[in-house]
Design an enzyme around this catalytic site. Structure first.
Site, mmCIF file in Angstrom:
data_model
loop_
_atom_site.group_PDB
_atom_site.id
_atom_site.type_symbol
_atom_site.label_atom_id
_atom_site.label_comp_id
_atom_site.label_asym_id
_atom_site.label_seq_id
_atom_site.Cartn_x
_atom_site.Cartn_y
_atom_site.Cartn_z
ATOM 1 N N HIS A 114 0.344 -17.300 -40.774
ATOM 2 C CA HIS A 114 1.422 -17.623 -41.718
ATOM 3 C C HIS A 114 1.066 -18.796 -42.625
ATOM 4 O O HIS A 114 1.685 -18.990 -43.661
ATOM 5 C CB HIS A 114 2.742 -17.874 -40.977
ATOM 6 C CG HIS A 114 2.838 -19.182 -40.265
ATOM 7 N ND1 HIS A 114 2.476 -19.352 -38.947
ATOM 8 C CD2 HIS A 114 3.268 -20.402 -40.689
ATOM 9 C CE1 HIS A 114 2.692 -20.607 -38.592
ATOM 10 N NE2 HIS A 114 3.173 -21.263 -39.620
ATOM 11 N N ASP A 144 -0.280 -13.864 -35.254
ATOM 12 C CA ASP A 144 -0.278 -15.053 -36.106
ATOM 13 C C ASP A 144 -1.607 -15.789 -36.038
ATOM 14 O O ASP A 144 -1.660 -17.003 -35.823
ATOM 15 C CB ASP A 144 0.871 -15.996 -35.740
ATOM 16 C CG ASP A 144 1.147 -17.021 -36.852
ATOM 17 O OD1 ASP A 144 0.778 -16.743 -38.006
ATOM 18 O OD2 ASP A 144 1.708 -18.085 -36.551
ATOM 19 N N SER A 222 0.837 -26.084 -37.486
ATOM 20 C CA SER A 222 0.515 -24.656 -37.434
ATOM 21 C C SER A 222 -0.980 -24.410 -37.549
ATOM 22 O O SER A 222 -1.632 -24.906 -38.474
ATOM 23 C CB SER A 222 1.188 -23.919 -38.598
ATOM 24 O OG SER A 222 2.545 -23.720 -38.377
#
Length: 385
Positions: A114, A144, A222
């Site tokens: 993402h 992901d 992330s």
């Protein structure tokens, strides 16, 4: 087996739309979207962050660290990078950032899918401040995960080792390194709070097999690594659960063994997507089986079939409901591809091992008899153009 035409059984359904997660708000691993009880005000937070002005740790004279976090940082901190992704719609440019980790001397870097989704250009910023362009080799939206490559690594950048996440246990000390809120090289420490965790972001797919940690993780982490006490990467941070868009002690990471499983495909340019079945369901257990007069006591009771979904095209039948009561059973999924199904999480994970376009065989209990239903899995609705 006798099936009752009207069964008044109070249940609180665990609603699930099958597919595989293993992108949505932030990406992850699964094949279902699950609605469960949630605390008031709780929300899912993507942990990529809009890139701020460059911020780097100030260099200090380095002495031998005596703590776990310090030792891990000294050994592999320079392997953690900022991933700067830029998108453009032809009128405006937007820049966002996450984290990543160098896993190969040839310039391979793992991050979260993402972080780089829909980007036009990607740059890597090393702890030295040097910025180089990166190529997105492949992505796995279900889990992901994205694999990037740079042409060269600056001198002195180490290569992090992907460990064996199957050996991780609850209570193990873990260290996260990344760029929360753009603060490069930030180190946090905690423990493994749970392994093989299934978790469902609101309105998104069920994620299965996750590592849960209380190590402080915030927007910008992330794609960064979650290290064990020996300095091996046992997970890639992907999301947090928080009502305040910040750390509240519940973070999730994709296990390193999941990363290792898909790396060969990503290196070859694969663009992996989550598969979709399209049902809502709840677990069948022994107590419910007795009340419903069923001959099996494990599986998934189909509560709803999404119109136009692969399940609908295959003719799967939902139960008839009155409020939260089942008034008449439809199909009960008891096996997939000949292997028994334990419940929704199991079914989600098994669907998640497939890609859109794959065909699976579901064994269902219908009108007291077992039947085989062939279903060609589709793409998640948000992936459809």
């Amino acid at each position: 087996m006798e099936q009752r035409s009207s069964v008044r059984q109070r249940i609180l359904p665990l609603l699930v739309v099958i597919g595989f997660l293993i992108a949505g708000v932030i990406g992850g691993l699964a094949g279902a979207s699950l609605a469960g009880e949630r605390g008031a005000g709780t929300s899912t937070v993507s942990i990529a962050v809009t890139a701020p002005a460059e911020s780097h740790p100030q260099p200090v004279a380095e002495v031998q660290a005596t703590t776990v976090a310090g030792q891990v940082y000294q050994r592999y901190g320079k392997a953690v990078v900022d991933v700067i992704a830029q998108t453009s719609n032809g009128f405006f440019d937007r820049q966002g950032a996450g984290s990543g980790v160098v896993i190969d001397r040839q310039g391979l870097i793992v991050t979260a899918a993402h972080v780089v989704a829909g980007t036009s250009t990607v740059e890597i910023r090393f702890v030295t401040g040097e910025r180089v362009s990166a190529q997105v080799l492949g992505t796995d939206e279900a889990n992901d995960i994205a694999l990037l490559r740079v042409d060269r690594l600056p001198e002195g950048v180490p290569v992090a080792v992907l460990g064996d996440s199957d050996r991780v246990q609850v209570g193990d000390v873990v260290v996260a390194i990344g760029s929360p809120f753009g603060l490069s090289g930030t180190v946090t420490q905690g423990i493994v709070s749970a392994v093989n965790r299934s978790w469902n972001p609101p309105g998104d797919r069920l994620r299965t097999g996750m590592i849960q940690t209380d190590a402080p993780i915030n927007p910008g982490n992330s794609g960064g690594p979650l290290f064990d006490a020996q300095g091996q990467v046992i997970g890639i941070t992907t999301m947090i659960e928080s009502p305040i868009r910040g750390n509240v002690g519940i973070g999730f990471a994709v296990p390193s063994n999941t990363v290792k499983r898909v790396l060969p495909q990503l290196e070859q340019g694969a663009q992996l997507e989550p598969a979709w079945l399209g049902i809502s369901g709840t677990d069948l257990d022994a107590q419910r089986a007795r009340r419903l007069g069923l001959s099996v006591d494990r599986g998934v009771i189909v509560l709803r079939v999404v119109p136009g979904s692969p399940a609908a095209r295959a003719g799967l039948r939902p139960a008839q409901m009155s409020g939260l009561d089942i008034t008449q059973l439809g199909d009960v999924i008891v096996a997939i591809d000949g292997q028994p199904v334990a419940g929704m999480q199991d079914l989600a994970a098994r669907i998640g091992a497939h890609q859109p376009g794959d065909t699976v065989e579901l064994t269902v209990l219908r009108d007291g008899r077992q039947q085989t239903v062939r279903v060609t899995l589709g793409r998640w609705p948000q992936q459809q153009g």
